[in-house]
Motif scaffolding. Sequence first.
Motif, PDB file in Angstrom:
ATOM      1  N   MET A  63     -19.757 -31.647 -19.458  1.00 31.13           N
ATOM      2  CA  MET A  63     -20.772 -32.877 -19.243  1.00 31.13           C
ATOM      3  C   MET A  63     -21.918 -33.014 -19.914  1.00 31.13           C
ATOM      4  O   MET A  63     -22.808 -34.251 -19.816  1.00 31.13           O
ATOM      5  CB  MET A  63     -21.247 -32.470 -17.646  1.00 31.13           C
ATOM      6  N   ALA A  64     -22.336 -32.170 -20.592  1.00 37.17           N
ATOM      7  CA  ALA A  64     -23.542 -32.375 -21.366  1.00 37.17           C
ATOM      8  C   ALA A  64     -23.666 -33.648 -22.453  1.00 37.17           C
ATOM      9  O   ALA A  64     -24.482 -34.443 -22.417  1.00 37.17           O
ATOM     10  CB  ALA A  64     -24.008 -30.952 -22.234  1.00 37.17           C
ATOM     11  N   ALA A  65     -22.418 -33.785 -23.005  1.00 34.25           N
ATOM     12  CA  ALA A  65     -22.140 -35.087 -23.811  1.00 34.25           C
ATOM     13  C   ALA A  65     -22.023 -36.072 -22.978  1.00 34.25           C
ATOM     14  O   ALA A  65     -22.560 -37.055 -23.567  1.00 34.25           O
ATOM     15  CB  ALA A  65     -21.009 -34.838 -24.487  1.00 34.25           C
ATOM     16  N   ALA A  66     -21.659 -36.155 -21.739  1.00 34.02           N
ATOM     17  CA  ALA A  66     -21.342 -37.248 -20.842  1.00 34.02           C
ATOM     18  C   ALA A  66     -22.865 -37.748 -20.362  1.00 34.02           C
ATOM     19  O   ALA A  66     -22.984 -38.989 -20.533  1.00 34.02           O
ATOM     20  CB  ALA A  66     -20.586 -37.014 -19.834  1.00 34.02           C
ATOM     21  N   VAL A  67     -23.694 -36.663 -20.165  1.00 33.95           N
ATOM     22  CA  VAL A  67     -25.121 -37.179 -19.846  1.00 33.95           C
ATOM     23  C   VAL A  67     -25.649 -37.885 -20.913  1.00 33.95           C
ATOM     24  O   VAL A  67     -26.466 -38.839 -20.604  1.00 33.95           O
ATOM     25  CB  VAL A  67     -26.029 -35.946 -19.402  1.00 33.95           C
TER      26      VAL A  67
END
Length: 251
Positions: A88-92
């Motif tokens: 999820m870090a990349a998605a944020v």
Amino acid sequence: MNGRLTIVGLGPGPKDWVTPAAADAVADADYILGYSPYVNRLTPRAGQVFEASDNREELARARRALELAACGGRVAVVSGGDPGVFAMAAAVYEAVEDNPASADGIDIRVEPGVTAMLAAAARIGAPLGHDFCAISLSDNLKSWATIEKRLRLAAEADFVIALYNPASKARPEQIGKAFDILLEVLPGETLVVFARAVGRLDEEIDVVTLATAGDATCDMRTLVLIGSRATRKVISGDGRSWVYTPRSERK
């Protein structure tokens, strides 16, 4: 007043593998967002709001988290393993790139977690003792041609390779295709580790060779480690064995 958005890694499963900082971020959050199986690992405290969603809704989840934080909420977006590894870090940050103003004034931070390849490696010995790489076999967000190219080049460079998302109900054949590609470059005796549900009650770890790896079964809960040409088994005097990759290419 804008709030805080923390992207949290919950590790592979066991509570003991969740870092204190990650646990604190979850406990302090007003809102917990994440893929349903990860959210279901948590017990809400009084006043917390849980929002679970499907695994292909990462970008929508990231935008929702930014909206809640922009309204002053303390938000935790949870991932299994480490949030910066296929999570999820990349998605944020993709959501922030799409709409830079959505992050204005929000304290965004990432709390790391134990990712699957580190957990699997620890269970079996030290297969990541020299250079390694990680490749996801999921072609949801990239083409299979790209995956094939990366597999072939990683094998030619003689990296130890950690394969994430090796098989699913929708694409059970891709792990076999990956082994075929690797066999074009690597010797059949190359060691392969199948680590399923590491750290959980149904944990299974098998060590086979690349030549026979196609006969094994795996799923999305399995992490596959492909050794380099230097990766080997080491056996103790009392018969126990481990897999490791020497630190020096001259060993």
